[in-house]
Design a protein around this motif. Structure first.
Motif, PDB file in Angstrom:
ATOM      1  N   LEU A  39       0.817  -1.214   0.000  1.00  0.00           N
ATOM      2  CA  LEU A  39       0.000   0.000   0.000  1.00  0.00           C
ATOM      3  C   LEU A  39       0.852   1.265   0.000  1.00  0.00           C
ATOM      4  N   MET A  40       1.905   1.279   0.818  1.00  0.00           N
ATOM      5  CA  MET A  40       2.778   2.443   0.924  1.00  0.00           C
ATOM      6  C   MET A  40       4.221   1.974   1.062  1.00  0.00           C
ATOM      7  N   GLU A  41       5.151   2.843   0.681  1.00  0.00           N
ATOM      8  CA  GLU A  41       6.567   2.503   0.825  1.00  0.00           C
ATOM      9  C   GLU A  41       7.389   3.775   0.963  1.00  0.00           C
ATOM     10  N   ARG A  42       8.594   3.603   1.454  1.00  0.00           N
ATOM     11  CA  ARG A  42       9.551   4.711   1.489  1.00  0.00           C
ATOM     12  C   ARG A  42      10.966   4.149   1.442  1.00  0.00           C
ATOM     13  N   ARG A  43      11.893   4.990   1.010  1.00  0.00           N
ATOM     14  CA  ARG A  43      13.294   4.599   0.907  1.00  0.00           C
ATOM     15  C   ARG A  43      14.137   5.566   1.732  1.00  0.00           C
ATOM     16  N   PHE A  44      15.197   5.046   2.342  1.00  0.00           N
ATOM     17  CA  PHE A  44      16.096   5.892   3.113  1.00  0.00           C
ATOM     18  C   PHE A  44      17.448   5.205   3.209  1.00  0.00           C
ATOM     19  N   ALA A  45      18.427   5.911   3.693  1.00  0.00           N
ATOM     20  CA  ALA A  45      19.767   5.356   3.866  1.00  0.00           C
ATOM     21  C   ALA A  45      20.239   5.624   5.292  1.00  0.00           C
ATOM     22  N   LEU A  46      21.090   4.716   5.785  1.00  0.00           N
ATOM     23  CA  LEU A  46      21.717   4.881   7.096  1.00  0.00           C
ATOM     24  C   LEU A  46      23.226   4.938   6.887  1.00  0.00           C
ATOM     25  N   SER A  47      23.842   6.041   7.319  1.00  0.00           N
ATOM     26  CA  SER A  47      25.267   6.259   7.112  1.00  0.00           C
ATOM     27  C   SER A  47      26.020   6.026   8.424  1.00  0.00           C
ATOM     28  N   THR A  48      27.037   5.166   8.370  1.00  0.00           N
ATOM     29  CA  THR A  48      27.879   4.886   9.536  1.00  0.00           C
ATOM     30  C   THR A  48      29.275   5.453   9.293  1.00  0.00           C
ATOM     31  N   SER A  49      29.740   6.318  10.169  1.00  0.00           N
ATOM     32  CA  SER A  49      31.083   6.899  10.054  1.00  0.00           C
ATOM     33  C   SER A  49      32.084   6.077  10.867  1.00  0.00           C
ATOM     34  N   PHE A  50      33.347   6.133  10.474  1.00  0.00           N
ATOM     35  CA  PHE A  50      34.387   5.416  11.195  1.00  0.00           C
ATOM     36  C   PHE A  50      35.709   6.167  11.062  1.00  0.00           C
ATOM     37  N   THR A  51      36.682   5.750  11.860  1.00  0.00           N
ATOM     38  CA  THR A  51      38.029   6.312  11.816  1.00  0.00           C
ATOM     39  C   THR A  51      38.994   5.249  11.307  1.00  0.00           C
ATOM     40  N   PHE A  52      39.894   5.649  10.419  1.00  0.00           N
ATOM     41  CA  PHE A  52      40.924   4.717   9.954  1.00  0.00           C
ATOM     42  C   PHE A  52      41.929   4.455  11.080  1.00  0.00           C
ATOM     43  N   GLY A  53      42.363   3.206  11.210  1.00  0.00           N
ATOM     44  CA  GLY A  53      43.378   2.874  12.199  1.00  0.00           C
ATOM     45  C   GLY A  53      44.632   3.715  12.017  1.00  0.00           C
ATOM     46  N   SER A  54      45.380   3.916  13.101  1.00  0.00           N
ATOM     47  CA  SER A  54      46.515   4.848  13.077  1.00  0.00           C
ATOM     48  C   SER A  54      47.705   4.321  12.287  1.00  0.00           C
ATOM     49  N   THR A  55      47.799   3.013  12.096  1.00  0.00           N
ATOM     50  CA  THR A  55      48.935   2.440  11.366  1.00  0.00           C
ATOM     51  C   THR A  55      48.431   1.528  10.265  1.00  0.00           C
ATOM     52  N   PRO A  56      49.235   1.369   9.215  1.00  0.00           N
ATOM     53  CA  PRO A  56      48.826   0.470   8.133  1.00  0.00           C
ATOM     54  C   PRO A  56      48.647  -0.957   8.640  1.00  0.00           C
ATOM     55  N   ALA A  57      47.685  -1.666   8.039  1.00  0.00           N
ATOM     56  CA  ALA A  57      47.456  -3.070   8.379  1.00  0.00           C
ATOM     57  C   ALA A  57      48.147  -3.951   7.351  1.00  0.00           C
ATOM     58  N   VAL A  58      48.636  -5.098   7.816  1.00  0.00           N
ATOM     59  CA  VAL A  58      49.314  -6.020   6.904  1.00  0.00           C
ATOM     60  C   VAL A  58      48.318  -6.607   5.909  1.00  0.00           C
ATOM     61  N   ASP A  59      47.151  -6.997   6.414  1.00  0.00           N
ATOM     62  CA  ASP A  59      46.142  -7.648   5.575  1.00  0.00           C
ATOM     63  C   ASP A  59      44.987  -6.691   5.271  1.00  0.00           C
ATOM     64  N   ALA A  60      44.268  -6.981   4.181  1.00  0.00           N
ATOM     65  CA  ALA A  60      43.130  -6.158   3.772  1.00  0.00           C
ATOM     66  C   ALA A  60      41.950  -6.365   4.719  1.00  0.00           C
ATOM     67  N   HIS A  61      41.254  -5.256   5.019  1.00  0.00           N
ATOM     68  CA  HIS A  61      40.061  -5.283   5.867  1.00  0.00           C
ATOM     69  C   HIS A  61      38.856  -4.754   5.085  1.00  0.00           C
ATOM     70  N   GLU A  62      37.663  -5.107   5.560  1.00  0.00           N
ATOM     71  CA  GLU A  62      36.433  -4.539   5.013  1.00  0.00           C
ATOM     72  C   GLU A  62      35.450  -4.272   6.144  1.00  0.00           C
ATOM     73  N   LEU A  63      34.649  -3.219   5.957  1.00  0.00           N
ATOM     74  CA  LEU A  63      33.640  -2.860   6.947  1.00  0.00           C
ATOM     75  C   LEU A  63      32.299  -3.393   6.445  1.00  0.00           C
ATOM     76  N   VAL A  64      31.700  -4.276   7.231  1.00  0.00           N
ATOM     77  CA  VAL A  64      30.468  -4.958   6.835  1.00  0.00           C
ATOM     78  C   VAL A  64      29.299  -4.388   7.625  1.00  0.00           C
ATOM     79  N   THR A  65      28.215  -4.068   6.916  1.00  0.00           N
ATOM     80  CA  THR A  65      26.969  -3.643   7.551  1.00  0.00           C
ATOM     81  C   THR A  65      25.992  -4.813   7.529  1.00  0.00           C
TER      82      THR A  65
END
Length: 411
Positions: free
Chosen positions: A84-110
């Protein structure tokens, strides 16, 4: 004479002008050059990124919120399961990059899910009950891979979005964000004729139900894929943050709850109702305001919702319209002699005998229609008549046609 309703003419199509094959060739050449430039630049750009860990995630911030819109009208014939009705929206999550490089690749999962152990069960279709018996609520995630994923009641969250955690050190930027898009729906879950009376407004889902949204940093080698479930990490420097929306909070994300669901009737587009006023001798009209015998007709709507309150308004289709807003200006087909000193009036036949007033859309007077609830039909009974408007020197016999356009409104 006939009074026509809604004889709306379609507008001609609009064709875009083109320059033939030469224009298409130049467009392809430009595109190829652009791709070449991007290809040359991509090698050096990747070398500037560093693997990092996503830390200090914030609670999701609602943005890009679209208002609730009617997807399908609610009438007495609306099928169970209809959105009958619908709506769309987005949720934005902010983060800080770690202070030193990481050896392995990372990903942020929602991730997201209906939380276990709270409220009634959630069906396989993802629809949950609301405060309105017969109206259900559904929540979907619109992932960047093009798949819409329905949130369900599961022990672990469903991965709905993810991004690589890569930093460009030379930019000075030390924060990032990820955005997950969602859709919410109001769905008819029972016979529309069995819905409760009065205003139908969803203010909350069933008590105790909760949706939890997660953000978690993972080693890319873990292999969390969109559409899979995952267990939230509890240790380590990376993000492992969540926020819960309760039964009232989830329908009010970014503002108040949805507006009332409009109760409507089936409307036939371009409906035409002819009314033949016949051939009337001119000497039948002795004085100004004399009228011809009334011709009775009605305008009706079917399959009205139980709480429908339709109104109808009218517009004189003549240009310009008559100065007297209760009198239709006469018109005649090409080659026909037009009658002079006359007009057409329409009158309500519901006991009020009120003459219909014509006006521009949005500004015209609205007339309530009578709803026959057992038959789910809304009607307005009317009559039409010729009326003399001119003096003796002004009247002239001839063709006397008129046309009124009517519009329905469902408050």
């Amino acid at each position: 004479m006939s009074t026509n309703a809604l004889p709306i003419a379609g507008q001609p199509g609009i064709r875009a002008a083109g320059n033939g094959t030469g224009a298409r060739r130049s467009a392809r050449l430009f595109f190829a050059v652009l791709m070449l430039m991007l290809g040359l630049a991509s090698g050096s750009a990747h070398a500037q990124f560093e693997n990092r860990v996503a830390t200090n995630c914030t609670n999701p911030n609602p943005q890009e919120i679209q208002p609730w819109t009617v997807t399908n009208p609610l009438t007495s014939s609306t099928a169970i399961g209809t959105i009958l009705m619908e709506r769309r929206f987005a949720l934005s999550t902010s983060f800080t990059f770690g202070s030193t490089p990481a050896v392995d690749a990372h990903e942020l999962v929602t991730g997201a899910h209906w939380a276990m152990g709270f409220g009634p069960p959630v069906g396989a279709d993802g629809i949950v009950p609301t405060n309105i018996d017969g109206i259900g609520f559904k929540w979907e995630a619109l992932s960047s891979d093009g798949v819409a994923r329905t949130l369900r009641k599961e022990a672990d969250p469903l991965a709905v979005e993810k991004i690589n955690v890569l930093l460009q050190p030379n930019t000075g930027i030390r924060t990032g964000s990820t955005i997950a898009s969602y859709k919410q729906y109001l769905v008819l879950t029972k016979d529309p004729n069995a819905l409760p009376s009065g205003e139908i407004k969803v203010t909350n889902v069933a008590s105790g139900l909760q949706v939890t949204i997660y953000a978690a940093d993972f080693l890319k080698s873990v292999g969390v894929s969109l559409g899979s479930t995952f267990q939230m990490p509890t240790l380590g420097p990376g993000c492992h943050q969540s926020v819960t929306y309760d039964s009232t909070g989830m329908v009010g994300i970014g503002g108040g709850p949805p507006p009332p669901i409009p109760n409507k009737c089936d409307v036939v587009a371009n409906q035409i109702i002819p009314v033949d006023l016949g051939r009337i001798p001119i000497d039948r009209f002795k004085r100004i305001n004399d009228t011809s015998p009334p011709k009775h007709f009605e305008i009706a709507l079917s399959n009205c919702a139980a709480n429908a309150k339709p109104t109808i308004s009218f517009r004189d289709k003549a240009t310009p319209p008559n100065a007297d807003k209760t009198v239709l200006r006469l018109s005649a087909p090409g080659g026909q002699s037009l009658a002079q000193g006359f007009g057409i009036i329409m009158t309500r036949e519901d006991g009020s005998r009120e003459r219909i007033t014509y006006g521009d859309p949005g500004a015209a007077k609205k007339y309530e229609m009578t709803l026959d609830k057992p038959g789910r039909t809304a009607k307005i009974p009317l009559s039409a008549q010729y009326i003399r408007t001119g003096g003796d020197a002004e009247i002239k016999a001839g063709y006397a046609g008129g046309s009124a356009e009517f519009t329905f409104t469902f408050p």
